[in-house]
Write a protein that holds these residues in place. Structure first.
Motif, PDB file in Angstrom:
ATOM      1  N   ASN A 181      16.833   0.380  -7.433  1.00  0.00           N
ATOM      2  CA  ASN A 181      15.414   0.722  -7.370  1.00  0.00           C
ATOM      3  C   ASN A 181      14.701   0.564  -8.708  1.00  0.00           C
ATOM      4  O   ASN A 181      13.658   1.176  -8.941  1.00  0.00           O
ATOM      5  CB  ASN A 181      15.193   2.158  -6.866  1.00  0.00           C
ATOM      6  N   SER A 182      15.257  -0.220  -9.604  1.00  0.00           N
ATOM      7  CA  SER A 182      14.657  -0.371 -10.929  1.00  0.00           C
ATOM      8  C   SER A 182      13.390  -1.211 -10.844  1.00  0.00           C
ATOM      9  O   SER A 182      13.241  -2.082  -9.984  1.00  0.00           O
ATOM     10  CB  SER A 182      15.650  -1.030 -11.891  1.00  0.00           C
ATOM     11  N   ARG A 183      12.471  -0.932 -11.737  1.00  0.00           N
ATOM     12  CA  ARG A 183      11.225  -1.685 -11.786  1.00  0.00           C
ATOM     13  C   ARG A 183      11.487  -3.098 -12.310  1.00  0.00           C
ATOM     14  O   ARG A 183      12.294  -3.296 -13.211  1.00  0.00           O
ATOM     15  CB  ARG A 183      10.207  -0.978 -12.682  1.00  0.00           C
ATOM     16  N   GLY A 203      18.942   9.632  -3.143  1.00  0.00           N
ATOM     17  CA  GLY A 203      19.361   8.634  -2.170  1.00  0.00           C
ATOM     18  C   GLY A 203      18.204   7.951  -1.481  1.00  0.00           C
ATOM     19  O   GLY A 203      18.397   7.237  -0.501  1.00  0.00           O
ATOM     20  N   HIS A 204      16.999   8.138  -1.993  1.00  0.00           N
ATOM     21  CA  HIS A 204      15.821   7.524  -1.386  1.00  0.00           C
ATOM     22  C   HIS A 204      15.957   6.000  -1.465  1.00  0.00           C
ATOM     23  O   HIS A 204      16.249   5.443  -2.504  1.00  0.00           O
ATOM     24  CB  HIS A 204      14.569   7.975  -2.129  1.00  0.00           C
ATOM     25  N   SER A 205      15.740   5.307  -0.364  1.00  0.00           N
ATOM     26  CA  SER A 205      15.968   3.857  -0.338  1.00  0.00           C
ATOM     27  C   SER A 205      14.868   3.119   0.417  1.00  0.00           C
ATOM     28  O   SER A 205      15.109   2.091   1.010  1.00  0.00           O
ATOM     29  CB  SER A 205      17.332   3.547   0.296  1.00  0.00           C
ATOM     30  N   GLU A 257      11.385   2.843  -9.134  1.00  0.00           N
ATOM     31  CA  GLU A 257      10.255   2.868  -8.214  1.00  0.00           C
ATOM     32  C   GLU A 257      10.356   4.001  -7.198  1.00  0.00           C
ATOM     33  O   GLU A 257       9.578   4.042  -6.249  1.00  0.00           O
ATOM     34  CB  GLU A 257      10.177   1.526  -7.472  1.00  0.00           C
ATOM     35  N   ILE A 258      11.301   4.909  -7.381  1.00  0.00           N
ATOM     36  CA  ILE A 258      11.442   6.011  -6.448  1.00  0.00           C
ATOM     37  C   ILE A 258      10.248   6.944  -6.604  1.00  0.00           C
ATOM     38  O   ILE A 258       9.909   7.349  -7.718  1.00  0.00           O
ATOM     39  CB  ILE A 258      12.752   6.771  -6.702  1.00  0.00           C
ATOM     40  N   PRO A 259       9.559   7.297  -5.526  1.00  0.00           N
ATOM     41  CA  PRO A 259       8.368   8.139  -5.624  1.00  0.00           C
ATOM     42  C   PRO A 259       8.679   9.512  -6.193  1.00  0.00           C
ATOM     43  O   PRO A 259       9.805  10.010  -6.103  1.00  0.00           O
ATOM     44  CB  PRO A 259       7.875   8.243  -4.173  1.00  0.00           C
ATOM     45  N   THR A 288       1.175   1.311  -4.530  1.00  0.00           N
ATOM     46  CA  THR A 288       2.305   1.971  -3.875  1.00  0.00           C
ATOM     47  C   THR A 288       3.478   2.141  -4.837  1.00  0.00           C
ATOM     48  O   THR A 288       4.178   3.160  -4.812  1.00  0.00           O
ATOM     49  CB  THR A 288       2.754   1.158  -2.652  1.00  0.00           C
ATOM     50  N   LEU A 289       3.657   1.165  -5.714  1.00  0.00           N
ATOM     51  CA  LEU A 289       4.739   1.238  -6.697  1.00  0.00           C
ATOM     52  C   LEU A 289       4.375   2.083  -7.908  1.00  0.00           C
ATOM     53  O   LEU A 289       5.223   2.307  -8.777  1.00  0.00           O
ATOM     54  CB  LEU A 289       5.119  -0.177  -7.155  1.00  0.00           C
TER      55      LEU A 289
END
Length: 281
Positions: free
Chosen positions: A97-99, A88-90, A80-82, A118-119
């Motif tokens: 961060n897995s869907r 390191g986006h959190s 789900e990281i944009p 958003t996701l």
């Protein structure tokens, strides 16, 4: 085996039509009772075994995988990281961060559409959520054509051409590239790489190019020490040569039909060398 309809260009609701068609073809998998007796199938060794067919993988290019997962184009199918977020986006869910299709299904059921947008998930019920033990965001499997040749290797070729132009040796490379003589097992190219349309270079052409890539451009960068070349540029060229050579070895090793322990070790070493060199470059 089934035939998937091919709607005309400009038609609407293509994803819905595609999912309905695939859902019809794979309906027996969706209704498979994993707690029941399963199916008695004949195996290759002549014995019958109790089998439970599950949808475990889907091989295809990125646009098709986007259609399967129903996520926004350009986003990762698994996390789900944009798009464009730094390492390191959190901001989103912790851990990996897995869907999670269960969370997406609950958001859709509660009509929380903004959260789905958003996701990067389309606010429709994905038919693949209904298959037992199936995670639609883990169906994507790496394959030689899409992920390696048309993905990693093709991007490296474009990046390599930029490096050659920056060093003013692009014309020398083109001359060597188009001068490779006819030889069994080698593909001859009469025009430079960047002179053809992007869609012309498919897996066959890229696989043929990497067989002679190293011998075509490495001698151009290897110069005598007294040619006035700065030490930093010489070191950069050596790293560049190591990265491209490692990727060429990796790409050619993957094409083998049988992989003993020896080839697996060679693949691991080539991947390690490429990761280290590419990271430095």
């Amino acid at each position: 085996m089934g035939l998937i309809p091919c709607p005309p260009k400009g038609a609407k609701n293509l994803d819905k039509a595609w999912h309905n068609a695939v859902g019809t073809v794979l309906s027996q998998l969706r209704h498979c009772d994993i707690t029941g007796p399963g199916f008695k199938w004949d195996c290759a060794d002549g014995f019958q075994r109790q089998c439970y067919p599950l949808l475990a993988a889907w091989v295809g290019d990125y646009p098709e995988q986007v259609m399967v997962a129903q996520v926004s184009y350009g986003l990762c199918l698994m996390c789900e990281i944009p798009k464009g977020a730094p390492m390191g986006h959190s901001t989103f869910r912790p851990l990996d961060n897995s869907r999670d299709q269960h969370i997406h299904s609950e958001l859709l059921q509660d009509n929380i559409i903004d959260a789905l947008h958003t996701l990067g998930v389309r606010p429709i019920r994905n038919l693949f959520w209904q298959y037992p033990f199936c995670n639609v965001y883990r169906l994507s499997q790496p394959d030689e054509l899409h992920q390696l040749l048309l993905g990693l290797v093709k991007d490296l070729l474009h990046w390599l051409l930029k490096q050659l132009k920056a060093r003013n040796v692009k014309d020398q490379f083109d001359n060597r590239f188009t001068s490779v003589p006819q030889y069994p097992g080698l593909q001859h190219f009469s025009t430079p790489f960047n002179s053809l349309k992007s869609g012309t270079w498919q897996g066959k052409e890229i696989c043929g190019m990497i067989r002679t890539l190293a011998v075509n451009w490495v001698p151009i960068l290897v110069c005598p020490e007294d040619d006035g070349k700065p030490a930093a540029e010489t070191a950069s060229d050596e790293i560049l040569m190591g990265a491209v050579r490692a990727l060429c070895e990796l790409s050619l090793l993957v094409t083998q039909q049988i992989h003993p322990d020896l080839s697996f070790n060679a693949l691991e070493n080539a991947l390690k060398q490429f990761s280290q060199k590419k990271g430095i470059v």
